[in-house]
Scaffold this motif. Structure first.
Motif, mmCIF file in Angstrom:
data_model
loop_
_atom_site.group_PDB
_atom_site.id
_atom_site.type_symbol
_atom_site.label_atom_id
_atom_site.label_comp_id
_atom_site.label_asym_id
_atom_site.label_seq_id
_atom_site.Cartn_x
_atom_site.Cartn_y
_atom_site.Cartn_z
ATOM 1 N N PHE A 206 33.222 27.851 48.733
ATOM 2 C CA PHE A 206 32.599 27.931 47.409
ATOM 3 C C PHE A 206 32.993 29.223 46.688
ATOM 4 C CE2 PHE A 206 29.479 24.938 49.406
ATOM 5 C CZ PHE A 206 29.784 23.866 48.596
ATOM 6 N N VAL A 207 33.056 30.329 47.429
ATOM 7 C CA VAL A 207 33.449 31.592 46.810
ATOM 8 C C VAL A 207 34.898 31.522 46.328
ATOM 9 C CG1 VAL A 207 33.837 34.059 47.216
ATOM 10 C CG2 VAL A 207 31.762 32.971 48.090
ATOM 11 N N THR A 208 35.755 30.894 47.125
ATOM 12 C CA THR A 208 37.159 30.722 46.725
ATOM 13 C C THR A 208 37.263 29.872 45.462
ATOM 14 O OG1 THR A 208 37.882 30.888 49.030
ATOM 15 C CG2 THR A 208 39.435 29.910 47.475
ATOM 16 N N TRP A 209 36.456 28.820 45.380
ATOM 17 C CA TRP A 209 36.493 27.953 44.200
ATOM 18 C C TRP A 209 35.961 28.671 42.963
ATOM 19 C CZ3 TRP A 209 34.206 23.305 47.363
ATOM 20 C CH2 TRP A 209 35.232 22.710 48.086
ATOM 21 N N ILE A 210 35.039 29.611 43.160
ATOM 22 C CA ILE A 210 34.568 30.392 42.014
ATOM 23 C C ILE A 210 35.732 31.160 41.397
ATOM 24 C CG2 ILE A 210 33.174 32.408 41.363
ATOM 25 C CD1 ILE A 210 30.989 31.351 43.251
ATOM 26 N N ILE A 211 36.620 31.691 42.232
ATOM 27 C CA ILE A 211 37.808 32.386 41.720
ATOM 28 C C ILE A 211 38.629 31.449 40.844
ATOM 29 C CG2 ILE A 211 40.018 33.456 42.375
ATOM 30 C CD1 ILE A 211 38.631 34.561 44.864
ATOM 31 N N GLN B 172 37.489 28.888 39.197
ATOM 32 C CA GLN B 172 36.721 28.339 38.084
ATOM 33 C C GLN B 172 36.306 29.372 37.037
ATOM 34 O OE1 GLN B 172 33.475 25.825 39.582
ATOM 35 N NE2 GLN B 172 34.780 25.193 41.292
ATOM 36 N N THR B 173 36.703 30.623 37.224
ATOM 37 C CA THR B 173 36.327 31.648 36.251
ATOM 38 C C THR B 173 37.552 32.417 35.771
ATOM 39 O OG1 THR B 173 34.896 33.557 35.847
ATOM 40 C CG2 THR B 173 35.902 33.402 38.028
ATOM 41 N N GLU B 174 37.479 32.880 34.532
ATOM 42 C CA GLU B 174 38.519 33.763 33.979
ATOM 43 C C GLU B 174 38.059 35.217 33.994
ATOM 44 O OE1 GLU B 174 41.503 32.700 33.141
ATOM 45 O OE2 GLU B 174 40.933 30.653 33.683
ATOM 46 N N ASP B 175 36.836 35.450 34.444
ATOM 47 C CA ASP B 175 36.253 36.791 34.436
ATOM 48 C C ASP B 175 36.836 37.613 35.584
ATOM 49 O OD1 ASP B 175 34.507 39.012 34.907
ATOM 50 O OD2 ASP B 175 32.935 38.011 33.772
ATOM 51 N N GLY B 176 37.569 38.656 35.244
ATOM 52 C CA GLY B 176 38.205 39.480 36.259
ATOM 53 C C GLY B 176 37.213 40.148 37.195
ATOM 54 N N LYS B 177 36.072 40.565 36.643
ATOM 55 C CA LYS B 177 35.040 41.197 37.465
ATOM 56 C C LYS B 177 34.498 40.222 38.502
ATOM 57 C CE LYS B 177 30.686 43.767 37.120
ATOM 58 N NZ LYS B 177 29.632 44.260 36.202
ATOM 59 N N LEU B 178 34.247 38.983 38.070
ATOM 60 C CA LEU B 178 33.766 37.958 39.001
ATOM 61 C C LEU B 178 34.808 37.663 40.072
ATOM 62 C CD1 LEU B 178 31.897 35.259 36.853
ATOM 63 C CD2 LEU B 178 30.914 36.854 38.492
ATOM 64 N N LYS B 179 36.056 37.552 39.656
ATOM 65 C CA LYS B 179 37.130 37.302 40.620
ATOM 66 C C LYS B 179 37.184 38.412 41.676
ATOM 67 C CE LYS B 179 40.317 34.696 37.609
ATOM 68 N NZ LYS B 179 40.618 33.533 38.454
ATOM 69 N N GLN C 129 36.565 37.944 45.649
ATOM 70 C CA GLN C 129 37.570 38.305 46.644
ATOM 71 C C GLN C 129 37.007 39.290 47.662
ATOM 72 O OE1 GLN C 129 40.782 36.921 46.968
ATOM 73 N NE2 GLN C 129 40.446 37.945 48.938
ATOM 74 N N LYS C 130 36.170 40.201 47.210
ATOM 75 C CA LYS C 130 35.524 41.146 48.118
ATOM 76 C C LYS C 130 34.661 40.403 49.134
ATOM 77 C CE LYS C 130 32.415 45.159 48.171
ATOM 78 N NZ LYS C 130 31.557 46.055 47.338
ATOM 79 N N LEU C 131 33.952 39.370 48.680
ATOM 80 C CA LEU C 131 33.122 38.578 49.589
ATOM 81 C C LEU C 131 33.977 37.824 50.607
ATOM 82 C CD1 LEU C 131 30.254 37.016 47.428
ATOM 83 C CD2 LEU C 131 30.222 39.049 48.870
ATOM 84 N N ILE C 132 35.104 37.286 50.148
ATOM 85 C CA ILE C 132 36.004 36.585 51.072
ATOM 86 C C ILE C 132 36.496 37.546 52.151
ATOM 87 C CG2 ILE C 132 38.261 35.456 51.278
ATOM 88 C CD1 ILE C 132 37.735 34.295 48.447
ATOM 89 N N ASP C 133 36.885 38.737 51.753
ATOM 90 C CA ASP C 133 37.357 39.733 52.718
ATOM 91 C C ASP C 133 36.249 40.105 53.700
ATOM 92 O OD1 ASP C 133 39.772 39.707 51.385
ATOM 93 O OD2 ASP C 133 39.358 41.523 50.211
ATOM 94 N N GLN C 134 35.028 40.250 53.176
ATOM 95 C CA GLN C 134 33.888 40.587 54.043
ATOM 96 C C GLN C 134 33.614 39.465 55.031
ATOM 97 O OE1 GLN C 134 31.987 43.562 54.061
ATOM 98 N NE2 GLN C 134 31.299 42.648 55.986
ATOM 99 N N PHE C 135 33.650 38.217 54.536
ATOM 100 C CA PHE C 135 33.425 37.057 55.398
ATOM 101 C C PHE C 135 34.469 37.011 56.509
ATOM 102 C CE2 PHE C 135 34.403 32.719 56.642
ATOM 103 C CZ PHE C 135 33.158 32.187 56.917
#
Length: 370
Positions: free
Chosen positions: A337-342, A344-351, A355-361
């Motif tokens: 879901f976190v990968t799909w958020i990347i 589905q958004t154009e917001d660089g801050k959200l991306k 990505q930080k969450l993916i790395d943490q996971f």
């Protein structure tokens, strides 16, 4: 196909989707002479593809694949059930056109199949359209007509039918639906009349609803009927009555662990994500105060994140996914879901946050494996 199923069960959804689609491509170009059992199972591949696109918030493609599956096998009920849920809030005319393209209006058996599933889903205008068509085209009338009254807010007419049906054969289904109709009529006299006829669990629930206080006790044996009535109200989208049912959970004498989560799950499964979040939040407060239940917190944070993801509130979704990972949630679906958020958004801050969450996971997962 088997590899796709393995990925799906492991919650590696993107890998599952790619392999399901690859299965279809391989089948399309298969020219060998060996017996190929896949031919009759294509609909069982198109349905999980549809479901995965629903997970990805791509409802257009999800609908497309549900339709493909049903064109291959019209009585494939899981796909029909999910297509009805996915299209129930769409334009009614367009949705009717979709189902008219799938099912022959001049075929009684096909209409029965469709109406039976619409009846189970309490599908309001769609059900009214097809029930009327069945009556005019085939002179066919059955229980679906009464459910149609209920689903289209004809509560008094529905109540009379359910009440009389219950007095004839004492089926619990009729009792439950009569309780729901009387509640939606806001008719305390009708509810109390029912209380004198129905089994003890319904009687206690009715009395608790009418009295509106904690003087009537409910027991574990009442739980199934409580959830069944609740599910009816949610399917009927009767938001004004949710809180009075939710409040009844405090009338249970026995401690019902996880009742708030169970209610939240019903809301989530019916697509009412706002109310699901409310119940999950309440469940979190209870778990935080109970040492034995703290292990449930990580899943609750994940479910709240998922609900916000489905509402496309991506910042809130990431915030709760973040807390879920911090508290030890390491199921692979959160990574998907976190990968799909990347995507589905154009917001660089959200991306960047995602990505930080993916790395943490990935880091936490690696430590667990080590």
């Amino acid at each position: 196909m088997f590899l796709s199923e393995k990925y799906f069960n492991a919650k590696k959804y993107e890998e599952a989707l790619n392999n399901y689609k690859n299965t279809l491509r391989m089948q399309e170009h298969y020219t060998d002479i060996e017996i190929n059992f896949l031919e009759g199972k294509i609909h069982e591949i198109e349905r999980p593809i549809a479901y995965l696109y629903y997970y990805k918030n791509d409802e257009k493609l999800a609908i497309e694949y549900y339709i493909k599956a049903l064109k291959r096998k019209k009585d494939y009920l899981p796909a029909l059930r999910e297509l009805i849920k996915l299209t129930e809030n769409n334009d009614t005319v367009e949705t009717i056109a979709t189902f008219n393209d799938l099912y022959d209006r001049n075929n009684l058996e096909e209409m029965r199949l469709l109406v039976e599933e619409l009846t189970k889903q309490r599908s309001g205008k769609l059900l009214a359209y097809y029930v009327a068509h069945m009556n005019s085209q085939f002179g066919h009338q059955d229980f679906s007509m009464v459910i149609m009254l209920l689903a289209n807010k004809k509560y008094e007419q529905a109540y009379r039918q359910f009440y009389e049906a219950y007095k004839i054969n004492y089926e619990n289904t009729y009792a439950r639906l009569a309780v729901v109709a009387a509640l939606l009529m806001n008719d305390k006299v009708a509810l109390l009349n029912l209380a004198n006829l129905v089994k003890p669990s319904f009687k206690r629930i009715i009395e608790a609803l009418v009295l509106g206080n904690d003087e009537v006790y409910l027991y574990k044996e009442d739980l199934k009927d409580f959830f069944d009535i609740f599910s009816e109200l949610i399917k009927l989208k009767e938001d004004n009555y949710f809180d009075c049912l939710i409040n009844l959970k405090d009338n249970f004498v026995d401690e019902i662990l996880g009742i708030e989560t169970a209610i939240g799950n019903i809301f989530k499964d019916e697509g009412n994500y706002d109310k699901a979040v409310e119940m999950y939040m309440e469940s979190i407060r209870i778990c935080q105060a109970n040492e034995q239940q703290k292990k449930e917190l990580k899943s609750l944070y994940f479910m709240i994140g998922y609900c916000y993801y489905k509402c496309k509130s991506m910042q809130k979704a990431l915030d709760y996914f973040d807390v879920a990972i911090e508290t030890g949630y390491l199921e692979n679906d959160i990574r998907e879901f976190v990968t799909w958020i990347i995507d589905q958004t154009e917001d660089g801050k959200l991306k960047g946050h995602a990505q930080k969450l993916i790395d943490q996971f990935d880091n936490d997962k690696l430590h667990v494996l080590e």
